[in-house]
Design a protein around this motif. Structure first.
Motif, mmCIF file in Angstrom:
data_model
loop_
_atom_site.group_PDB
_atom_site.id
_atom_site.type_symbol
_atom_site.label_atom_id
_atom_site.label_comp_id
_atom_site.label_asym_id
_atom_site.label_seq_id
_atom_site.Cartn_x
_atom_site.Cartn_y
_atom_site.Cartn_z
ATOM 1 N N ILE A 165 10.359 45.077 74.206
ATOM 2 C CA ILE A 165 11.178 44.847 73.932
ATOM 3 C C ILE A 165 10.786 44.037 72.831
ATOM 4 C CG2 ILE A 165 13.218 42.912 74.244
ATOM 5 C CD1 ILE A 165 13.797 44.993 77.612
ATOM 6 N N MET A 166 9.464 42.872 73.655
ATOM 7 C CA MET A 166 9.387 42.121 72.295
ATOM 8 C C MET A 166 8.488 42.317 71.211
ATOM 9 S SD MET A 166 10.273 39.260 73.843
ATOM 10 C CE MET A 166 9.545 37.761 73.148
ATOM 11 N N VAL A 167 7.867 44.416 71.007
ATOM 12 C CA VAL A 167 7.197 44.062 69.854
ATOM 13 C C VAL A 167 8.132 44.394 68.875
ATOM 14 C CG1 VAL A 167 6.218 46.236 69.067
ATOM 15 C CG2 VAL A 167 5.330 44.932 70.880
ATOM 16 N N VAL A 168 9.209 45.119 69.612
ATOM 17 C CA VAL A 168 10.422 45.271 68.564
ATOM 18 C C VAL A 168 11.229 44.335 68.169
ATOM 19 C CG1 VAL A 168 13.247 46.523 68.528
ATOM 20 C CG2 VAL A 168 11.265 47.696 69.143
ATOM 21 N N ALA A 169 11.519 43.126 69.401
ATOM 22 C CA ALA A 169 12.030 41.669 68.979
ATOM 23 C C ALA A 169 11.332 40.633 67.840
ATOM 24 C CB ALA A 169 12.798 40.605 69.751
ATOM 25 N N GLY A 170 9.912 40.824 68.138
ATOM 26 C CA GLY A 170 8.437 40.300 67.001
ATOM 27 C C GLY A 170 8.671 40.449 65.928
ATOM 28 N N PHE A 171 8.825 42.286 65.748
ATOM 29 C CA PHE A 171 8.936 42.454 64.511
ATOM 30 C C PHE A 171 9.924 42.828 63.846
ATOM 31 C CE2 PHE A 171 8.988 46.306 61.341
ATOM 32 C CZ PHE A 171 7.740 46.049 60.248
ATOM 33 N N LEU A 172 11.041 42.518 64.236
ATOM 34 C CA LEU A 172 12.022 42.997 63.247
ATOM 35 C C LEU A 172 12.232 41.342 62.696
ATOM 36 C CD1 LEU A 172 14.880 45.248 65.355
ATOM 37 C CD2 LEU A 172 13.843 45.372 62.813
ATOM 38 N N SER A 173 12.146 39.962 63.584
ATOM 39 C CA SER A 173 12.575 38.499 63.287
ATOM 40 C C SER A 173 10.997 38.366 62.645
ATOM 41 C CB SER A 173 12.340 38.401 65.152
ATOM 42 O OG SER A 173 10.618 37.688 65.381
ATOM 43 N N VAL B 284 17.878 36.547 69.014
ATOM 44 C CA VAL B 284 18.977 36.604 70.727
ATOM 45 C C VAL B 284 19.000 38.756 69.442
ATOM 46 C CG1 VAL B 284 21.139 36.733 71.398
ATOM 47 C CG2 VAL B 284 19.718 34.494 70.859
ATOM 48 N N LEU B 285 19.901 38.142 68.038
ATOM 49 C CA LEU B 285 20.775 39.971 67.637
ATOM 50 C C LEU B 285 18.744 40.748 68.047
ATOM 51 C CD1 LEU B 285 22.402 41.082 67.442
ATOM 52 C CD2 LEU B 285 21.314 41.107 64.118
ATOM 53 N N PHE B 286 17.918 40.347 67.691
ATOM 54 C CA PHE B 286 16.967 41.534 67.595
ATOM 55 C C PHE B 286 16.568 41.448 69.170
ATOM 56 C CE2 PHE B 286 15.939 40.350 62.813
ATOM 57 C CZ PHE B 286 16.861 41.652 63.039
ATOM 58 N N LEU B 287 16.299 40.415 69.772
ATOM 59 C CA LEU B 287 16.472 41.137 71.681
ATOM 60 C C LEU B 287 17.066 41.775 71.548
ATOM 61 C CD1 LEU B 287 14.199 39.395 73.032
ATOM 62 C CD2 LEU B 287 15.365 38.050 74.725
ATOM 63 N N LEU B 288 18.233 41.837 71.615
ATOM 64 C CA LEU B 288 19.609 43.085 72.090
ATOM 65 C C LEU B 288 18.895 43.763 71.899
ATOM 66 C CD1 LEU B 288 21.442 43.380 73.461
ATOM 67 C CD2 LEU B 288 22.934 42.796 71.516
ATOM 68 N N VAL B 289 18.627 44.504 70.276
ATOM 69 C CA VAL B 289 17.850 45.743 69.554
ATOM 70 C C VAL B 289 16.801 46.057 70.102
ATOM 71 C CG1 VAL B 289 16.773 46.175 67.685
ATOM 72 C CG2 VAL B 289 18.774 44.909 67.353
ATOM 73 N N GLY B 290 15.920 45.581 70.959
ATOM 74 C CA GLY B 290 15.333 45.689 71.583
ATOM 75 C C GLY B 290 15.178 46.212 72.804
ATOM 76 N N ILE B 291 16.466 45.531 73.076
ATOM 77 C CA ILE B 291 16.552 45.899 74.555
ATOM 78 C C ILE B 291 17.419 47.458 74.090
ATOM 79 C CG2 ILE B 291 18.347 46.205 76.320
ATOM 80 C CD1 ILE B 291 17.965 42.829 76.368
ATOM 81 N N HIS B 292 17.913 47.059 73.494
ATOM 82 C CA HIS B 292 18.752 49.483 73.513
ATOM 83 C C HIS B 292 17.519 49.667 72.753
ATOM 84 C CE1 HIS B 292 22.638 48.056 74.236
ATOM 85 N NE2 HIS B 292 22.795 46.748 73.646
ATOM 86 N N VAL B 293 16.853 49.538 71.677
ATOM 87 C CA VAL B 293 15.460 50.605 71.385
ATOM 88 C C VAL B 293 14.943 50.885 72.617
ATOM 89 C CG1 VAL B 293 13.616 50.380 69.576
ATOM 90 C CG2 VAL B 293 15.863 49.816 68.718
ATOM 91 N N VAL B 294 14.267 50.567 73.134
ATOM 92 C CA VAL B 294 13.558 50.628 74.154
ATOM 93 C C VAL B 294 13.777 50.905 75.670
ATOM 94 C CG1 VAL B 294 11.723 49.535 76.801
ATOM 95 C CG2 VAL B 294 11.957 48.636 73.814
ATOM 96 N N GLY B 295 15.887 50.932 75.832
ATOM 97 C CA GLY B 295 15.910 51.684 76.256
ATOM 98 C C GLY B 295 16.721 52.999 76.228
ATOM 99 N N VAL B 296 16.355 53.214 75.125
ATOM 100 C CA VAL B 296 16.826 55.151 74.773
ATOM 101 C C VAL B 296 15.459 55.712 74.863
ATOM 102 C CG1 VAL B 296 17.182 56.067 72.753
ATOM 103 C CG2 VAL B 296 18.059 54.892 73.038
ATOM 104 N N VAL B 297 14.420 54.875 73.879
ATOM 105 C CA VAL B 297 13.107 55.410 74.136
ATOM 106 C C VAL B 297 12.324 55.709 75.679
ATOM 107 C CG1 VAL B 297 10.375 54.992 73.694
ATOM 108 C CG2 VAL B 297 11.966 54.811 71.935
#
Length: 190
Positions: free
Chosen positions: A129-137, A176-189
């Motif tokens: 989650i943090m890699v996705v949110a950190g990268f996007l942000s 906040v937005l990308f943390l939510l995206v990270g939760i969803h992306v990691v939840g799918v993976v």
């Protein structure tokens, strides 16, 4: 230029950015209070624990970049142009690496804290989650930050007057937005 003129200039340059930051901050709060975010927070133990640290480090890491670029512009060692420059490239790469490293570190510390207090915590899930949110942000903040600094500087704005509210707002809203995206992306993976 006397002190009164300087204070007026700072106020004139910073006030519009601060007002936009206020509105964007309310938007970030709306995202945070949304049902989607609440369900994301409930589905991943530790998200609420790491959220303040994640948002704070966005401002710290990218605020440092903004200050570095502003100083470089004032000293004349960085040109306000969108082309490769060793100093600019090094500053951007360093900020990106710092932002990503801090994101992973926050996930590890959160997982350790959850384990210490018996709540458990999926380290792989939190790191993902943090890699996705950190990268996007990082991508968004670097792009917007450099654009605002360079365009503002070319139009006569002092980056020191506007960069603080810009970094804080971007960090909060998109964090906040990308943390939510990270939760969803990691939840799918996972």
């Amino acid at each position: 230029m006397n002190g009164h003129d300087t204070a007026r200039d700072v106020y004139r340059q910073a006030l519009p950015v601060i007002l936009v930051s206020l509105i964007a901050g309310l938007f970030a709060g709306t995202i945070l209070g949304s049902e989607t975010m609440r369900s994301g927070i409930e589905s991943v133990p530790g998200i609420l624990l790491l959220l303040p640290a994640f948002l704070a480090t966005r401002g710290g890491v990218y605020g440092s970049l903004g200050a570095r670029l502003s100083t470089g512009l004032h000293q004349g060692i960085i040109e306000p142009r969108f082309r490769a420059n060793r100093r600019l490239t090094n500053a951007i790469v360093a900020s990106f690496i710092n932002g990503m490293s801090v994101s992973v570190f926050i996930a590890v510390i959160t997982s350790l804290t959850l384990t210490l207090f018996g709540d458990g915590g999926n380290l792989l899930q939190l790191v993902g989650i943090m890699v996705v949110a950190g990268f996007l942000s990082a991508i968004l903040m670097l792009s917007v930050l450099i654009t605002v600094i360079f365009l503002g500087y070319r139009r006569g704005l002092d980056p020191d007057n506007v960069i603080g509210p810009v970094v804080t707002t971007l960090g909060d809203v998109f964090g906040v937005l990308f943390l939510l995206v990270g939760i969803h992306v990691v939840g799918v993976v996972l």
